[in-house]
Design a protein around this motif. Structure first.
Motif, mmCIF file in Angstrom:
data_model
loop_
_atom_site.group_PDB
_atom_site.id
_atom_site.type_symbol
_atom_site.label_atom_id
_atom_site.label_comp_id
_atom_site.label_asym_id
_atom_site.label_seq_id
_atom_site.Cartn_x
_atom_site.Cartn_y
_atom_site.Cartn_z
ATOM 1 N N GLY A 54 0.793 -1.227 0.000
ATOM 2 C CA GLY A 54 0.000 0.000 0.000
ATOM 3 C C GLY A 54 0.820 1.270 0.000
ATOM 4 O O GLY A 54 0.260 2.370 0.006
ATOM 5 N N PHE A 55 2.163 1.140 -0.011
ATOM 6 C CA PHE A 55 3.043 2.302 0.048
ATOM 7 C C PHE A 55 4.037 2.297 -1.109
ATOM 8 O O PHE A 55 4.413 1.248 -1.626
ATOM 9 C CB PHE A 55 3.816 2.333 1.371
ATOM 10 C CG PHE A 55 3.014 2.859 2.528
ATOM 11 C CD1 PHE A 55 3.222 4.129 3.031
ATOM 12 C CD2 PHE A 55 2.023 2.075 3.108
ATOM 13 C CE1 PHE A 55 2.479 4.617 4.091
ATOM 14 C CE2 PHE A 55 1.266 2.550 4.173
ATOM 15 C CZ PHE A 55 1.491 3.827 4.658
ATOM 16 N N LYS A 56 4.448 3.496 -1.496
ATOM 17 C CA LYS A 56 5.517 3.670 -2.458
ATOM 18 C C LYS A 56 6.774 4.080 -1.703
ATOM 19 O O LYS A 56 6.696 4.714 -0.644
ATOM 20 C CB LYS A 56 5.159 4.740 -3.495
ATOM 21 C CG LYS A 56 3.976 4.368 -4.385
ATOM 22 C CD LYS A 56 4.315 3.197 -5.288
ATOM 23 C CE LYS A 56 3.168 2.851 -6.207
ATOM 24 N NZ LYS A 56 3.501 1.735 -7.128
ATOM 25 N N ALA A 57 7.929 3.729 -2.259
ATOM 26 C CA ALA A 57 9.197 4.031 -1.590
ATOM 27 C C ALA A 57 10.127 4.812 -2.507
ATOM 28 O O ALA A 57 10.235 4.522 -3.703
ATOM 29 C CB ALA A 57 9.869 2.745 -1.141
ATOM 30 N N ILE A 58 10.786 5.828 -1.930
ATOM 31 C CA ILE A 58 11.825 6.587 -2.621
ATOM 32 C C ILE A 58 13.056 6.550 -1.723
ATOM 33 O O ILE A 58 12.985 6.923 -0.553
ATOM 34 C CB ILE A 58 11.415 8.048 -2.857
ATOM 35 C CG1 ILE A 58 10.147 8.120 -3.720
ATOM 36 C CG2 ILE A 58 12.547 8.823 -3.517
ATOM 37 C CD1 ILE A 58 9.556 9.514 -3.799
ATOM 38 N N SER A 59 14.183 6.098 -2.262
ATOM 39 C CA SER A 59 15.398 5.967 -1.454
ATOM 40 C C SER A 59 16.530 6.789 -2.045
ATOM 41 O O SER A 59 16.447 7.275 -3.176
ATOM 42 C CB SER A 59 15.816 4.493 -1.361
ATOM 43 O OG SER A 59 14.809 3.709 -0.765
ATOM 44 N N ASN A 60 17.612 6.914 -1.279
ATOM 45 C CA ASN A 60 18.792 7.622 -1.747
ATOM 46 C C ASN A 60 19.263 7.090 -3.091
ATOM 47 O O ASN A 60 19.281 5.883 -3.313
ATOM 48 C CB ASN A 60 19.961 7.444 -0.762
ATOM 49 C CG ASN A 60 19.798 8.253 0.486
ATOM 50 O OD1 ASN A 60 19.121 7.818 1.391
ATOM 51 N ND2 ASN A 60 20.415 9.417 0.547
ATOM 52 N N VAL A 61 19.643 8.001 -3.962
ATOM 53 C CA VAL A 61 20.251 7.569 -5.221
ATOM 54 C C VAL A 61 21.709 7.192 -4.989
ATOM 55 O O VAL A 61 22.306 6.470 -5.766
ATOM 56 C CB VAL A 61 20.170 8.684 -6.288
ATOM 57 C CG1 VAL A 61 18.747 8.907 -6.713
ATOM 58 C CG2 VAL A 61 20.772 9.985 -5.784
ATOM 59 N N ILE A 62 22.288 7.708 -3.907
ATOM 60 C CA ILE A 62 23.678 7.399 -3.581
ATOM 61 C C ILE A 62 23.685 6.295 -2.535
ATOM 62 O O ILE A 62 23.192 6.479 -1.418
ATOM 63 C CB ILE A 62 24.410 8.642 -3.029
ATOM 64 C CG1 ILE A 62 24.367 9.766 -4.062
ATOM 65 C CG2 ILE A 62 25.841 8.307 -2.655
ATOM 66 C CD1 ILE A 62 24.949 11.066 -3.570
ATOM 67 N N PRO A 63 24.208 5.116 -2.846
ATOM 68 C CA PRO A 63 24.193 4.014 -1.886
ATOM 69 C C PRO A 63 24.969 4.374 -0.624
ATOM 70 O O PRO A 63 25.977 5.079 -0.682
ATOM 71 C CB PRO A 63 24.897 2.877 -2.644
ATOM 72 C CG PRO A 63 24.815 3.247 -4.075
ATOM 73 C CD PRO A 63 24.841 4.747 -4.107
ATOM 74 N N PRO A 64 24.519 3.898 0.525
ATOM 75 C CA PRO A 64 25.267 4.109 1.763
ATOM 76 C C PRO A 64 26.661 3.489 1.650
ATOM 77 O O PRO A 64 26.868 2.539 0.896
ATOM 78 C CB PRO A 64 24.413 3.383 2.814
ATOM 79 C CG PRO A 64 23.069 3.224 2.192
ATOM 80 C CD PRO A 64 23.309 3.111 0.720
ATOM 81 N N LYS A 65 27.611 4.002 2.409
ATOM 82 C CA LYS A 65 28.982 3.512 2.345
ATOM 83 C C LYS A 65 29.234 2.468 3.428
ATOM 84 O O LYS A 65 28.609 2.472 4.477
ATOM 85 C CB LYS A 65 29.968 4.675 2.523
ATOM 86 C CG LYS A 65 29.899 5.722 1.417
ATOM 87 C CD LYS A 65 30.901 6.831 1.673
ATOM 88 C CE LYS A 65 30.851 7.894 0.581
ATOM 89 N NZ LYS A 65 31.815 8.988 0.835
#
Length: 244
Positions: A54-65
């Motif tokens: 029921g939700f959409k997700a937007i995440s960082n375009v830069i992967p965590p280090k």
């Protein structure tokens, strides 16, 4: 569409846990998410897509280090109710800030909302960039000229009870024309410590006429702490709004 929407933030200290496994599939986690329309997750420690029904997700375009222990560090994700998909636009996505525009049509308001989810590493972290707060102020100024801005997230800033605005008390040369002084009142805060991040955040508030909502709003009039660990408690997570 709506008379109000709910926005929140949660530092989840890693999407995956040795005890809980994948938190995005944990029933308690999902039930908590579903009580909100928009929720930022910080320190996901993951570059994988989060799926909540029921939700959409937007995440960082830069992967965590990877940090010294070999796990990923950082990470921001915005989860929002799928029915708002047509009204949400990603504007800027960096390792510390995730800016989205929420259309004014949702609340039938005069202005669009510019919502920024924030994760700023501690000042002792090798991932902290000394220019981070300067960049935040620049972006705040840019987007505040387009609509209503909300900053929400983990600033790792400890502000104590220091003022977040320039007081005009006793100043005969500066007229205080503000009729509603609800945000002019002193903030409450159980955490009395002030660190360098806190000073930077307070300076941004003064420069941009912002107010920290913590400690001066219904539901948090006492300034509750937001972080608990074996080493103590602190207030490092904030909601910050323009004044007026």
């Amino acid at each position: 569409m709506r008379s109000n929407i709910s926005i929140s933030m949660w530092n989840i200290n890693g999407l995956h846990s040795k005890v809980l496994g994948d938190k995005s599939k944990n029933e308690d986690f999902i039930n908590q998410i579903k009580t909100n329309d928009f929720i930022f997750l910080t320190e996901t420690w993951s570059n994988t897509t989060i799926y909540v029904p029921g939700f959409k997700a937007i995440s960082n375009v830069i992967p965590p280090k990877l940090n010294h222990s070999g796990r990923l560090s950082g990470g921001i994700t915005l989860l929002f109710n799928a029915k708002f998909e047509a009204y949400v636009t990603v504007l800027k996505n960096s390792k510390h800030f995730l800016w989205c525009k929420i259309s004014k049509e949702i609340l039938k308001s005069e202005n669009d909302f510019y919502l920024c989810g924030i994760y700023i590493p501690p000042e002792t972290s090798k991932y902290f960039d000394s220019e981070t707060f300067d960049k935040l102020e620049e972006e705040m100024i840019t987007f505040s000229g387009k609509g209503d801005v909300i900053l929400i997230g983990d600033f790792n800033a400890r502000t104590g009870k220091l003022g977040d605005f320039i007081s005009t008390d006793g100043n005969k040369h500066i007229q205080n024309l503000v009729q509603d002084d609800s945000y002019q009142t002193k903030r409450e805060n159980f955490d009395n410590t002030v660190n360098s991040h806190g000073k930077h955040l307070l300076e941004i508030c003064k420069n941009c006429d912002l107010r920290i909502l913590n400690g001066r709003t219904k539901g948090d009039s006492l300034g509750k702490t937001t972080f608990h660990s074996k080493n103590g408690i602190s207030t490092i997570d904030y909601v910050v709004l323009p004044f007026g």
